[in-house]
Write an enzyme that holds these catalytic residues in place. Structure first.
Site, mmCIF file in Angstrom:
data_model
loop_
_atom_site.group_PDB
_atom_site.id
_atom_site.type_symbol
_atom_site.label_atom_id
_atom_site.label_comp_id
_atom_site.label_asym_id
_atom_site.label_seq_id
_atom_site.Cartn_x
_atom_site.Cartn_y
_atom_site.Cartn_z
ATOM 1 N N TYR A 107 33.473 -7.936 -38.178
ATOM 2 C CA TYR A 107 34.163 -8.726 -37.270
ATOM 3 C C TYR A 107 34.923 -9.965 -37.886
ATOM 4 O O TYR A 107 34.902 -11.328 -37.962
ATOM 5 C CB TYR A 107 33.162 -9.622 -36.284
ATOM 6 N N ASP A 129 15.823 -0.495 -26.558
ATOM 7 C CA ASP A 129 16.579 -0.583 -28.093
ATOM 8 C C ASP A 129 15.643 -1.500 -28.794
ATOM 9 O O ASP A 129 15.970 -2.804 -28.688
ATOM 10 C CB ASP A 129 18.095 -1.107 -27.813
ATOM 11 N N LYS A 138 17.676 -0.398 -38.293
ATOM 12 C CA LYS A 138 17.504 -1.677 -38.954
ATOM 13 C C LYS A 138 16.458 -1.729 -40.040
ATOM 14 O O LYS A 138 16.602 -1.386 -41.183
ATOM 15 C CB LYS A 138 17.734 -2.953 -38.196
ATOM 16 N N TYR A 150 22.977 -6.587 -26.351
ATOM 17 C CA TYR A 150 23.840 -6.077 -27.566
ATOM 18 C C TYR A 150 23.238 -4.724 -27.900
ATOM 19 O O TYR A 150 21.811 -4.659 -28.167
ATOM 20 C CB TYR A 150 23.994 -7.086 -28.718
HETATM 21 C C1 LIG Z 1 22.104 -4.169 -34.789
HETATM 22 C C2 LIG Z 1 21.968 -3.490 -33.472
HETATM 23 C C3 LIG Z 1 22.424 -2.156 -33.057
HETATM 24 C C4 LIG Z 1 23.242 -1.479 -33.574
HETATM 25 O O1 LIG Z 1 22.944 -0.962 -35.041
HETATM 26 P P1 LIG Z 1 23.767 -0.640 -36.162
HETATM 27 O O2 LIG Z 1 23.113 -0.059 -37.085
HETATM 28 O O3 LIG Z 1 24.484 -1.971 -36.566
HETATM 29 O O4 LIG Z 1 24.886 0.270 -35.682
HETATM 30 C C5 LIG Z 1 21.914 -1.901 -31.585
HETATM 31 N N1 LIG Z 1 21.133 -2.271 -31.054
HETATM 32 C C6 LIG Z 1 20.653 -3.441 -31.398
HETATM 33 C C7 LIG Z 1 19.585 -4.220 -30.448
HETATM 34 C C8 LIG Z 1 20.940 -4.073 -32.627
HETATM 35 O O5 LIG Z 1 20.455 -5.248 -32.873
#
Ligand SMILES: *Cc1c(COP(=O)(O)O)cnc(C)c1O
Length: 430
Positions: free
Chosen positions: A18, A246, A275, A145
């Site tokens: 970004y 997620d 992550k 997100y």
């Molecule tokens: C960081 C994140 C993503 C995306 O993961 P990337 O490895 O950056 O593609 C998706 N969902 C959540 C909740 C996140 O924090």
């Protein structure tokens, strides 16, 4: 070695997350990292408050993770996953199946968080195809997100991710008002009414609900009430909708539970992890689902799940992830995260009284200061570096999510730097 010339090349030629290519904010060269410390090219050391965006939960340069990587590298760094399997993928998937809720037993290994979300959404679409229906709408929450690829972006907060830029290109999904009841607030049923209304009106078209359980991360660092999540699960059950959780940011202890869904005692139908999965060593993500969803997908006309990236199940990433999860399973994170939570409560929550602060909040090893004015990124970042800490604010948010092994002293250095930063008007936009 890192020269001023390297920094200049970076500025001229390399995109960062970004950022503008015309007028990028300054970047700080890091040449080594150890434990909770990042080392700058000029020798200065910074206490890391970010875990490299939720990932480096065990700190940097951890001997166990390094050893797992070296052992795997000596055997085989990569091999295709089509028609081939290998010990690292099996070991990791066994652990994932064992540590997640019992119903989740089928594992898809993806290459990044966004791809894990793409995979989850595609699973939901193919699940309905397997049931002889074409359902393509997702119900999600404002302020969410889920990643930067297009399907993921289409379920991110429409304002933060500038859906206006992609009008006509992004599929249009349903967005319920963001939860307002905080994690510790008294529950108010009205908080759920918008979600309930959308589910009731549209459930025949909805393939799945997708959300970040309890912690809305990059969309605002907000902690919402477990009852909200329980009511989502109940409505999904009533209408036969899939629930995609997620947990890419929250997975593996960050919120104080192994998975944030546990705060509400809820099991999703599809779970996204990423992550911290490799302890922040390399990119890897996973999407888990139930036997029933997997079987139904396999009954769709395609006869199989239509996804298979080149580096699927990369052995190096799987071996490191397996070792990271072994460390998580040993359970030390529980006392570490609880201690971080208590210290953040003591040292950050009082900042709530500061005139620059709108709200201070803490959950698990996450501490957030929401300010009234958006931060002046360049000035604030420089202030933090000069104070010997690495904290990366955005918008109206200054937040901490340190590696679990951070010492009380180092954590105080982070919270003191935030406290002092608030006193400078120049750190905020007018
Ligand atoms: C960081 C994140 C993503 C995306 O993961 P990337 O490895 O950056 O593609 C998706 N969902 C959540 C909740 C996140 O924090």
């Amino acid at each position: 070695m890192f020269t001023p010339d390297d920094l200049d090349f970076d500025r001229q030629h390399i995109w960062h997350p970004y950022t503008s290519m015309r007028d990028p904010l300054p970047c700080y060269p890091v040449v080594a990292a150890q434990g909770c410390q990042l080392q700058l090219a000029d020798g200065r050391e910074l206490v890391d408050g970010m875990s490299s965006w939720w990932a480096a939960i065990h700190g940097y340069n951890h001997p166990r993770l390094n050893q797992a990587l070296q052992q795997q590298m000596a055997q085989m760094s990569h091999v295709m996953f089509g028609g081939i399997t290998h010990p690292a993928a099996v070991a990791l998937s066994r652990q994932l199946v064992a540590m997640t809720p019992e119903a989740l037993e089928c594992v898809f290994l993806a290459d990044s968080g966004s791809i894990a979300v793409e995979v989850a959404m595609k699973m939901a679409l193919q699940y309905w195809l397997g049931r002889g229906e074409r359902r393509q709408t997702f119900l999600t929450l404002k302020r969410g997100y889920h990643g930067d690829t297009f399907a993921a972006m289409a379920v991110c907060d429409p304002e933060n991710s500038m859906h206006s830029l992609w009008r006509g290109y992004l599929p249009e999904h349903l967005f319920a008002a963001a939860p307002q009841c905080g994690f510790t607030d008294t529950w108010d049923d009205a908080d759920f009414s918008d979600f309930a209304r959308l589910a009731e009106q549209h459930h025949r078209d909805i393939a799945a609900v997708i959300l970040e359980p309890i912690v809305q991360g990059a969309g605002g660092m907000r902690f919402y009430h477990p009852r909200y999540l329980q009511q989502v699960r109940a409505l999904c059950d009533r209408y036969g909708l899939l629930l995609i959780a997620d947990e890419i940011a929250t997975g593996f202890g960050r919120s104080g539970k192994l998975f944030a869904c546990e705060h509400a005692g809820v099991t999703p139908d599809i779970l996204c992890l990423g992550k911290a999965l490799t302890g922040g060593m390399m990119t890897l993500a996973a999407t888990l689902t139930t036997r029933e969803v997997a079987d139904t997908i396999s009954r769709s006309a395609a006869g199989c799940f239509m996804h298979g990236p080149t580096f699927m199940g990369n052995p190096l990433a799987c071996a490191v992830a397996a070792e990271s999860l072994a460390m998580v399973a040993e359970g030390e994170w529980q006392t570490q995260v609880a201690a971080i939570e208590q210290q953040l409560q003591r040292e950050l929550l009082p900042l709530q009284l500061h005139p620059a602060v709108a709200q201070a909040r803490v959950l698990g090893a996450i501490g957030v200061i929401e300010t009234h004015q958006p931060v002046n990124m360049a000035a604030l970042q420089q202030f933090f570096v000069e104070r010997g800490v690495w904290i990366r604010p955005f918008g109206r948010l200054i937040y901490l999510m340190p590696p679990y092994l951070i010492s009380a002293q180092a954590l105080s250095q982070l919270t003191r730097a935030i406290r002092d930063a608030l006193d400078h008007a120049g750190h905020f936009q007018p």
